[in-house]
Write a protein that holds these residues in place. Structure first.
Motif, PDB file in Angstrom:
ATOM      1  N   LYS A 183      17.058 -13.602  50.018  1.00  9.69           N
ATOM      2  CA  LYS A 183      16.766 -14.991  50.406  1.00  9.69           C
ATOM      3  C   LYS A 183      15.678 -15.637  49.555  1.00  9.69           C
ATOM      4  O   LYS A 183      15.553 -16.847  49.532  1.00  9.69           O
ATOM      5  CB  LYS A 183      16.342 -15.040  51.881  1.00  9.69           C
ATOM      6  CG  LYS A 183      17.336 -14.420  52.856  1.00  9.69           C
ATOM      7  CD  LYS A 183      18.588 -15.257  52.979  1.00  9.69           C
ATOM      8  CE  LYS A 183      18.367 -16.482  53.835  1.00  9.69           C
ATOM      9  NZ  LYS A 183      19.629 -17.208  54.096  1.00  9.69           N
ATOM     10  N   GLY A 184      14.853 -14.802  48.904  1.00 10.49           N
ATOM     11  CA  GLY A 184      13.784 -15.389  48.103  1.00 10.49           C
ATOM     12  C   GLY A 184      12.611 -14.452  47.951  1.00 10.49           C
ATOM     13  O   GLY A 184      12.774 -13.225  47.873  1.00 10.49           O
ATOM     14  N   ILE A 185      11.404 -15.015  47.930  1.00  9.54           N
ATOM     15  CA  ILE A 185      10.194 -14.240  47.645  1.00  9.54           C
ATOM     16  C   ILE A 185       9.111 -14.524  48.679  1.00  9.54           C
ATOM     17  O   ILE A 185       9.114 -15.550  49.354  1.00  9.54           O
ATOM     18  CB  ILE A 185       9.650 -14.540  46.234  1.00  9.54           C
ATOM     19  CG1 ILE A 185       9.321 -16.041  46.093  1.00  9.54           C
ATOM     20  CG2 ILE A 185      10.647 -14.088  45.176  1.00  9.54           C
ATOM     21  CD1 ILE A 185       8.660 -16.388  44.756  1.00  9.54           C
ATOM     22  N   MET A 186       8.186 -13.564  48.790  1.00  3.27           N
ATOM     23  CA  MET A 186       7.034 -13.705  49.667  1.00  3.27           C
ATOM     24  C   MET A 186       5.803 -13.212  48.929  1.00  3.27           C
ATOM     25  O   MET A 186       5.846 -12.167  48.277  1.00  3.27           O
ATOM     26  CB  MET A 186       7.219 -12.873  50.932  1.00  3.27           C
ATOM     27  CG  MET A 186       6.079 -13.036  51.935  1.00  3.27           C
ATOM     28  SD  MET A 186       5.893 -11.635  53.078  1.00  3.27           S
ATOM     29  CE  MET A 186       4.887 -10.527  52.102  1.00  3.27           C
ATOM     30  N   GLY A 187       4.722 -13.959  49.040  1.00  2.00           N
ATOM     31  CA  GLY A 187       3.476 -13.517  48.423  1.00  2.00           C
ATOM     32  C   GLY A 187       2.294 -13.752  49.345  1.00  2.00           C
ATOM     33  O   GLY A 187       2.308 -14.664  50.163  1.00  2.00           O
ATOM     34  N   LEU A 212       3.801 -18.953  41.524  1.00  3.21           N
ATOM     35  CA  LEU A 212       5.038 -19.011  42.309  1.00  3.21           C
ATOM     36  C   LEU A 212       6.099 -19.839  41.587  1.00  3.21           C
ATOM     37  O   LEU A 212       7.280 -19.464  41.559  1.00  3.21           O
ATOM     38  CB  LEU A 212       4.762 -19.591  43.693  1.00  3.21           C
ATOM     39  CG  LEU A 212       4.017 -18.694  44.676  1.00  3.21           C
ATOM     40  CD1 LEU A 212       3.627 -19.484  45.918  1.00  3.21           C
ATOM     41  CD2 LEU A 212       4.854 -17.480  45.059  1.00  3.21           C
ATOM     42  N   SER A 213       5.683 -20.953  41.026  1.00  6.06           N
ATOM     43  CA  SER A 213       6.634 -21.815  40.315  1.00  6.06           C
ATOM     44  C   SER A 213       7.265 -21.079  39.148  1.00  6.06           C
ATOM     45  O   SER A 213       8.468 -21.209  38.885  1.00  6.06           O
ATOM     46  CB  SER A 213       5.933 -23.080  39.819  1.00  6.06           C
ATOM     47  OG  SER A 213       5.443 -23.844  40.898  1.00  6.06           O
ATOM     48  N   LYS A 214       6.476 -20.293  38.442  1.00  7.95           N
ATOM     49  CA  LYS A 214       6.992 -19.520  37.303  1.00  7.95           C
ATOM     50  C   LYS A 214       8.010 -18.485  37.788  1.00  7.95           C
ATOM     51  O   LYS A 214       9.076 -18.302  37.161  1.00  7.95           O
ATOM     52  CB  LYS A 214       5.829 -18.840  36.594  1.00  7.95           C
ATOM     53  CG  LYS A 214       6.247 -17.933  35.431  1.00  7.95           C
ATOM     54  CD  LYS A 214       6.867 -18.716  34.299  1.00  7.95           C
ATOM     55  CE  LYS A 214       6.967 -17.904  33.011  1.00  7.95           C
ATOM     56  NZ  LYS A 214       7.715 -16.658  33.146  1.00  7.95           N
ATOM     57  N   VAL A 229      10.535 -19.525  49.745  1.00  7.65           N
ATOM     58  CA  VAL A 229       9.308 -19.130  49.053  1.00  7.65           C
ATOM     59  C   VAL A 229       8.221 -19.135  50.124  1.00  7.65           C
ATOM     60  O   VAL A 229       7.723 -20.184  50.527  1.00  7.65           O
ATOM     61  CB  VAL A 229       8.947 -20.083  47.903  1.00  7.65           C
ATOM     62  CG1 VAL A 229       7.652 -19.633  47.228  1.00  7.65           C
ATOM     63  CG2 VAL A 229      10.086 -20.154  46.889  1.00  7.65           C
ATOM     64  N   SER A 230       7.895 -17.943  50.614  1.00  2.00           N
ATOM     65  CA  SER A 230       6.974 -17.793  51.741  1.00  2.00           C
ATOM     66  C   SER A 230       5.603 -17.393  51.230  1.00  2.00           C
ATOM     67  O   SER A 230       5.467 -16.403  50.507  1.00  2.00           O
ATOM     68  CB  SER A 230       7.505 -16.722  52.705  1.00  2.00           C
ATOM     69  OG  SER A 230       6.586 -16.476  53.745  1.00  2.00           O
TER      70      SER A 230
END
Length: 384
Positions: A183-187, A212-214, A229-230
């Motif tokens: 589904k995406g990424i988490m940081g 995050l944008s990169k 993007v969490s």
């Protein structure tokens, strides 16, 4: 007949049986001001909504179903938990959307997640092939793909894939695994807590957004999905106008109570701090020194950000909590400026409010300085 008080070295002019802060409570006591809680929840919900960011608050800050429902009613799309035991409590209480922001490693953890996966909308995070393989088996055996986010190392180096080729190659590996839905990424960019003041915090958020944008660009260039993007600590969420350039959802948690560290960072005022510890002065061993009945088992041993001591005593800025034992707190002050009495009650804003409910035997609610009831800490001790 003499009453025995004349010349008595133990005589005190203070009535220890009445008066003071919350006299009906036995100290040390943890009190949550619900007026402040409601104001904090409303303020954050409004800020994120106006910036087009979804909120998935981290409930480790309070571990209370009542407070989670308050956050959901204010517009949160679901909750974030650190541990499966927390998820089990909140799913049982009717919460339907949960992000487990912690690696799920081991057969016992996978079996428990598999049960939750059948009951609610569960999202997992992964940063290892081993973790992904376990979740893949759950998706295959259940016939229901497991939604997952790839964790990105936000600078603390406590977990996550490294930005750049490492994250991209890992995502490619996972995107071909059966039973998983990327589904995406988490940081988590916790290094922001090393900053202070609005400009430094904004610069930290700008760095977070840039990274995050990169990553999002890298993923999309490779045809990898990035629906979610969490990100976002409480300081970053407060700077929501910056975050919206990269993030889709925020996991702020500490904002509901705030604390002395938030004050040190410059993101909270005393009147924003909802959780207080009431303690009693139990000893005056030397001039300028006092002992209270709250130690690490009440206040935790967490240091504050950009401030000395182990908490802030309201109304007494010249008193410092210099140290803690398990059941004792050590105060230091200038006796020519400050006077304390045995039996006097003090109100403390802790350095880190998120730890306190999990330590307390009972948490009391209050409005306008009067207790109104108790707050159930439903997931107390749920750290497994």
């Amino acid at each position: 007949m003499e009453d025995g008080s004349q010349g008595n070295p133990f005589k005190t002019t203070q009535d220890l049986s009445a008066g003071g802060l919350y006299p009906e409570l036995t100290t040390p006591a943890v009190v949550v001001d619900m007026d402040i809680v409601e104001a904090n929840v409303s303020r954050m919900a409004h800020k994120l909504k106006e910036n087009g960011l979804r909120h998935r608050p981290h409930i480790k800050s309070h571990k209370s179903v009542e407070l989670a429902k308050l956050q959901l009613d204010a517009g949160a799309i679901g909750i974030t938990v650190a541990k499966l035991s927390e998820a089990e409590v909140f799913v049982r209480a009717g919460v339907r959307s949960v992000l487990v922001a912690y690696p799920l490693i081991g057969a016992d953890k996978l079996a428990r997640f598999a049960r939750l996966h059948q009951e609610a909308e569960m999202t997992a995070v992964v940063d290892s092939p081993e973790g992904a393989a376990g979740l893949s088996q759950i998706g295959i055996s259940s016939g229901k793909a497991v939604p997952m986010l790839i964790e990105i190392d936000g600078g603390l180096h406590r977990g996550g894939r490294q930005p750049g080729e490492d994250a991209v190659s890992f995502a490619k590996q996972l995107s071909g695994m059966p039973g998983l839905e990327l589904k995406g990424i988490m940081g988590y960019f916790g290094t922001i807590y090393g900053r202070a003041g609005e400009e430094e915090l904004r610069e930290a958020v700008r760095e977070e957004v840039s990274l995050l944008s990169k990553i999002v660009t890298d993923f999309r260039n490779e045809g990898l999905p990035v629906e979610i993007v969490s990100t976002g600590s409480t300081p970053a969420a407060i700077m929501g106008g910056e975050l919206k350039a990269a993030a889709t959802e925020v996991r702020a948690g500490n904002y509901i109570f705030m604390d002395a560290s938030g004050m040190g960072l410059g993101i909270a005022r005393e009147e924003d701090c909802a959780l207080r510890v009431i303690a009693t002065v139990v000893s005056l061993p030397l001039p300028g020194l006092a002992t209270i009945d709250a130690g690490t088992k009440t206040l935790s041993s967490d240091k504050g950000h950009n401030r000395p001591g182990f908490g802030m005593i309201t109304g007494h800025p010249d008193i410092e909590i210099t140290g803690l034992n398990e059941e004792h707190g050590f105060l230091s002050y200038d006796p020519s400026m400050v006077s304390l009495a045995i039996g006097e009650r003090l109100e403390i804003i802790p350095n880190h409010s998120c730890v306190i409910p999990n330590l307390a035997h009972q948490v009391y609610t209050a409005r306008k300085g009067k207790t109104t009831g108790t707050l159930r800490i439903d997931a107390k001790g749920c750290s497994y």
